[in-house]
Design a protein around this motif. Sequence first.
Motif, PDB file in Angstrom:
ATOM      1  N   GLY A  92      53.952  51.514  34.225  1.00 38.93           N
ATOM      2  CA  GLY A  92      53.042  51.654  35.355  1.00 38.93           C
ATOM      3  C   GLY A  92      51.986  50.559  35.361  1.00 38.93           C
ATOM      4  N   LEU A  93      51.465  50.228  34.176  1.00 38.73           N
ATOM      5  CA  LEU A  93      50.462  49.171  34.082  1.00 38.73           C
ATOM      6  C   LEU A  93      51.046  47.823  34.513  1.00 38.73           C
ATOM      7  CD1 LEU A  93      47.750  47.989  33.263  1.00 38.73           C
ATOM      8  CD2 LEU A  93      48.474  48.096  30.873  1.00 38.73           C
ATOM      9  N   LEU A  94      52.251  47.522  34.060  1.00 40.41           N
ATOM     10  CA  LEU A  94      52.877  46.247  34.403  1.00 40.41           C
ATOM     11  C   LEU A  94      53.161  46.141  35.905  1.00 40.41           C
ATOM     12  CD1 LEU A  94      55.395  45.857  31.418  1.00 40.41           C
ATOM     13  CD2 LEU A  94      53.213  44.664  31.753  1.00 40.41           C
ATOM     14  N   LYS A  95      53.394  47.278  36.552  1.00 40.90           N
ATOM     15  CA  LYS A  95      53.649  47.295  38.003  1.00 40.90           C
ATOM     16  C   LYS A  95      52.363  47.402  38.819  1.00 40.90           C
ATOM     17  CE  LYS A  95      56.325  50.855  37.874  1.00 40.90           C
ATOM     18  NZ  LYS A  95      57.237  51.969  38.285  1.00 40.90           N
ATOM     19  N   GLY A  96      51.231  47.544  38.146  1.00 42.71           N
ATOM     20  CA  GLY A  96      49.972  47.725  38.857  1.00 42.71           C
ATOM     21  C   GLY A  96      49.798  49.128  39.411  1.00 42.71           C
ATOM     22  N   ASN A  97      50.554  50.078  38.893  1.00 38.57           N
ATOM     23  CA  ASN A  97      50.481  51.467  39.342  1.00 38.57           C
ATOM     24  C   ASN A  97      49.532  52.227  38.421  1.00 38.57           C
ATOM     25  OD1 ASN A  97      50.898  54.180  39.989  1.00 38.57           O
ATOM     26  ND2 ASN A  97      53.078  53.898  40.400  1.00 38.57           N
ATOM     27  N   ARG A  98      48.267  52.296  38.803  1.00 34.08           N
ATOM     28  CA  ARG A  98      47.267  52.900  37.918  1.00 34.08           C
ATOM     29  C   ARG A  98      47.463  54.404  37.787  1.00 34.08           C
ATOM     30  NH1 ARG A  98      43.181  50.784  35.304  1.00 34.08           N
ATOM     31  NH2 ARG A  98      43.667  48.805  36.316  1.00 34.08           N
ATOM     32  N   ARG A  99      47.968  55.045  38.811  1.00 38.02           N
ATOM     33  CA  ARG A  99      48.204  56.488  38.718  1.00 38.02           C
ATOM     34  C   ARG A  99      49.250  56.791  37.651  1.00 38.02           C
ATOM     35  NH1 ARG A  99      51.596  60.406  40.992  1.00 38.02           N
ATOM     36  NH2 ARG A  99      50.574  62.435  41.318  1.00 38.02           N
ATOM     37  N   GLN A 100      50.342  56.029  37.619  1.00 43.54           N
ATOM     38  CA  GLN A 100      51.371  56.224  36.601  1.00 43.54           C
ATOM     39  C   GLN A 100      50.815  55.915  35.217  1.00 43.54           C
ATOM     40  OE1 GLN A 100      55.202  54.384  37.409  1.00 43.54           O
ATOM     41  NE2 GLN A 100      55.604  54.060  35.229  1.00 43.54           N
ATOM     42  N   LEU A 101      49.998  54.885  35.122  1.00 47.53           N
ATOM     43  CA  LEU A 101      49.364  54.530  33.848  1.00 47.53           C
ATOM     44  C   LEU A 101      48.534  55.688  33.322  1.00 47.53           C
ATOM     45  CD1 LEU A 101      48.251  52.607  31.627  1.00 47.53           C
ATOM     46  CD2 LEU A 101      46.603  51.780  33.333  1.00 47.53           C
ATOM     47  N   CYS A 102      47.690  56.240  34.163  1.00 47.37           N
ATOM     48  CA  CYS A 102      46.777  57.295  33.712  1.00 47.37           C
ATOM     49  C   CYS A 102      47.528  58.594  33.403  1.00 47.37           C
ATOM     50  CB  CYS A 102      45.697  57.540  34.763  1.00 47.37           C
ATOM     51  SG  CYS A 102      44.570  56.140  34.998  1.00 47.37           S
ATOM     52  N   LEU A 103      48.516  58.935  34.239  1.00 49.67           N
ATOM     53  CA  LEU A 103      49.290  60.152  33.979  1.00 49.67           C
ATOM     54  C   LEU A 103      50.076  60.030  32.674  1.00 49.67           C
ATOM     55  CD1 LEU A 103      50.656  61.073  37.538  1.00 49.67           C
ATOM     56  CD2 LEU A 103      48.926  62.303  36.213  1.00 49.67           C
ATOM     57  N   GLY A 104      50.685  58.868  32.452  1.00 47.74           N
ATOM     58  CA  GLY A 104      51.442  58.664  31.225  1.00 47.74           C
ATOM     59  C   GLY A 104      50.557  58.730  29.996  1.00 47.74           C
ATOM     60  N   LEU A 105      49.380  58.128  30.083  1.00 52.25           N
ATOM     61  CA  LEU A 105      48.455  58.175  28.953  1.00 52.25           C
ATOM     62  C   LEU A 105      47.945  59.596  28.710  1.00 52.25           C
ATOM     63  CD1 LEU A 105      46.324  54.918  29.313  1.00 52.25           C
ATOM     64  CD2 LEU A 105      47.762  55.570  27.373  1.00 52.25           C
ATOM     65  N   ALA A 106      47.631  60.306  29.780  1.00 50.65           N
ATOM     66  CA  ALA A 106      47.148  61.682  29.625  1.00 50.65           C
ATOM     67  C   ALA A 106      48.210  62.551  28.954  1.00 50.65           C
ATOM     68  CB  ALA A 106      46.765  62.253  30.984  1.00 50.65           C
ATOM     69  N   ALA A 107      49.466  62.380  29.359  1.00 50.39           N
ATOM     70  CA  ALA A 107      50.549  63.149  28.735  1.00 50.39           C
ATOM     71  C   ALA A 107      50.702  62.781  27.261  1.00 50.39           C
ATOM     72  CB  ALA A 107      51.857  62.890  29.495  1.00 50.39           C
ATOM     73  N   THR A 108      50.597  61.500  26.960  1.00 52.23           N
ATOM     74  CA  THR A 108      50.737  61.057  25.569  1.00 52.23           C
ATOM     75  C   THR A 108      49.624  61.615  24.700  1.00 52.23           C
ATOM     76  OG1 THR A 108      51.722  58.997  26.389  1.00 52.23           O
ATOM     77  CG2 THR A 108      51.025  59.043  24.084  1.00 52.23           C
ATOM     78  N   VAL A 109      48.396  61.559  25.192  1.00 51.55           N
ATOM     79  CA  VAL A 109      47.255  62.091  24.436  1.00 51.55           C
ATOM     80  C   VAL A 109      47.426  63.587  24.201  1.00 51.55           C
ATOM     81  CG1 VAL A 109      44.789  62.577  24.560  1.00 51.55           C
ATOM     82  CG2 VAL A 109      45.641  60.300  25.164  1.00 51.55           C
ATOM     83  N   GLY A 110      47.831  64.323  25.253  1.00 46.71           N
ATOM     84  CA  GLY A 110      48.039  65.761  25.107  1.00 46.71           C
ATOM     85  C   GLY A 110      49.110  66.090  24.078  1.00 46.71           C
ATOM     86  N   LEU A 111      50.227  65.358  24.118  1.00 46.56           N
ATOM     87  CA  LEU A 111      51.303  65.583  23.159  1.00 46.56           C
ATOM     88  C   LEU A 111      50.859  65.228  21.742  1.00 46.56           C
ATOM     89  CD1 LEU A 111      54.295  64.160  25.246  1.00 46.56           C
ATOM     90  CD2 LEU A 111      53.944  66.558  24.601  1.00 46.56           C
ATOM     91  N   GLY A 112      50.075  64.160  21.608  1.00 43.73           N
ATOM     92  CA  GLY A 112      49.601  63.759  20.286  1.00 43.73           C
ATOM     93  C   GLY A 112      48.732  64.814  19.639  1.00 43.73           C
ATOM     94  N   PHE A 113      47.770  65.332  20.390  1.00 45.64           N
ATOM     95  CA  PHE A 113      46.890  66.351  19.818  1.00 45.64           C
ATOM     96  C   PHE A 113      47.622  67.684  19.619  1.00 45.64           C
ATOM     97  CE2 PHE A 113      43.367  63.573  21.400  1.00 45.64           C
ATOM     98  CZ  PHE A 113      42.768  63.375  20.162  1.00 45.64           C
ATOM     99  N   LEU A 114      48.639  67.955  20.454  1.00 48.06           N
ATOM    100  CA  LEU A 114      49.455  69.149  20.235  1.00 48.06           C
ATOM    101  C   LEU A 114      50.213  69.044  18.916  1.00 48.06           C
ATOM    102  CD1 LEU A 114      50.688  71.833  21.174  1.00 48.06           C
ATOM    103  CD2 LEU A 114      52.394  70.505  22.465  1.00 48.06           C
ATOM    104  N   PHE A 115      50.724  67.855  18.617  1.00 45.37           N
ATOM    105  CA  PHE A 115      51.398  67.624  17.340  1.00 45.37           C
ATOM    106  C   PHE A 115      50.463  67.948  16.173  1.00 45.37           C
ATOM    107  CE2 PHE A 115      52.244  65.023  13.648  1.00 45.37           C
ATOM    108  CZ  PHE A 115      53.622  65.069  13.485  1.00 45.37           C
ATOM    109  N   VAL A 116      49.246  67.438  16.232  1.00 49.02           N
ATOM    110  CA  VAL A 116      48.283  67.664  15.152  1.00 49.02           C
ATOM    111  C   VAL A 116      47.965  69.154  15.014  1.00 49.02           C
ATOM    112  CG1 VAL A 116      45.946  67.179  14.349  1.00 49.02           C
ATOM    113  CG2 VAL A 116      47.298  65.359  15.395  1.00 49.02           C
ATOM    114  N   ALA A 117      47.807  69.857  16.138  1.00 49.57           N
ATOM    115  CA  ALA A 117      47.502  71.293  16.095  1.00 49.57           C
ATOM    116  C   ALA A 117      48.649  72.075  15.453  1.00 49.57           C
ATOM    117  CB  ALA A 117      47.235  71.803  17.506  1.00 49.57           C
ATOM    118  N   LEU A 118      49.893  71.730  15.810  1.00 47.35           N
ATOM    119  CA  LEU A 118      51.036  72.436  15.233  1.00 47.35           C
ATOM    120  C   LEU A 118      51.201  72.108  13.753  1.00 47.35           C
ATOM    121  CD1 LEU A 118      53.691  72.161  18.098  1.00 47.35           C
ATOM    122  CD2 LEU A 118      52.304  74.135  17.448  1.00 47.35           C
ATOM    123  N   GLN A 119      50.839  70.891  13.362  1.00 48.33           N
ATOM    124  CA  GLN A 119      50.898  70.566  11.933  1.00 48.33           C
ATOM    125  C   GLN A 119      49.862  71.369  11.154  1.00 48.33           C
ATOM    126  OE1 GLN A 119      49.940  66.504  10.414  1.00 48.33           O
ATOM    127  NE2 GLN A 119      52.011  66.588   9.560  1.00 48.33           N
TER     128      GLN A 119
END
Length: 293
Positions: free
Chosen positions: A180-207
């Motif tokens: 998304g960043l390479l295409k200049g699509n900021r909405r895709q960039l932000c949604l992808g990052l938000a999903a990644t951050v959420g999944l990352g912290f979910l991993f830590v919580a489950l660990q």
Amino acid sequence: MSTTTHDAPSAGSYYVPHSSPWPIIGSVGLFVTMMGGANLLNGHAPTLLYCGLAVLIVMMIGWFNNVIRESQAGLYSPQMDRSFRWGMSWFIFSEVMFFAAFFGALFYARDYALPWLDGTSASKPMTHELLWPTFEERWPTNGPGRVGGPFEVMGPWGLPALNTLILLSSGATVTWAHWGLLKGNRRQLCLGLAATVGLGFLFVALQAVEYSHAYQHMNLTLGSGIYGSTFFMLTGFHGAHVTIGAIMLTVMLLRSLAGHFTPEHHFAFEAAAWYWHFVDVVWLGLFVFVYWF
């Protein structure tokens, strides 16, 4: 430092920042953290450890804030960009060596030490008879001394398998954000990052849930011999790296929401993404060699 627009630096120029207090502050923070961790392992209160971590957090916020302001002010040339890329590459290489040492300890214990103690190794035939004549090779083990008492083994299915799916999915979402960043699509960039951050912290919580279950119901602790120590050292340090990576990506998300990064200039995002993919790869090794085999 001012964030006003400057003329773009020439390709051969190199920005030299003003003197900074952050390196010495970071050194003090690391030293205090190390001493606090040693005191904690020896039964003392964690106060010194918390103080060291607080100093490190202040250092990182202040130093990275300076770098972000300099970048947004247009002070960095293509040569600086190459410098940053080499620096991040060597940093990740050092992290590879860090985990290689712990994997090496695991393989040494399983493939060398156990056969020596069991008497099945042709190179050490007397070790078994002289030290532990009744010991039989078996992994996982807490050693011939049964250090820590009986324990249950943490299998690969359940939470470890779920965490594998979560971490692999996060690798896909951060790649989607990069596209998304390479295409200049900021909405895709932000949604992808938000999903990644959420999944990352979910991993830590489950660990954390997994660790709690291991200590309370399986008698699997850091003191459970060689299996317990290698299990918690490898998975614990990996969990710390996931936490650091998730914090880095959170900063990238906040910067993306603030309008930072362009398709041509976004190395900070790339550095965080490189680090996150490294964390993914390390976890695959952990899942196979720590949980599965």
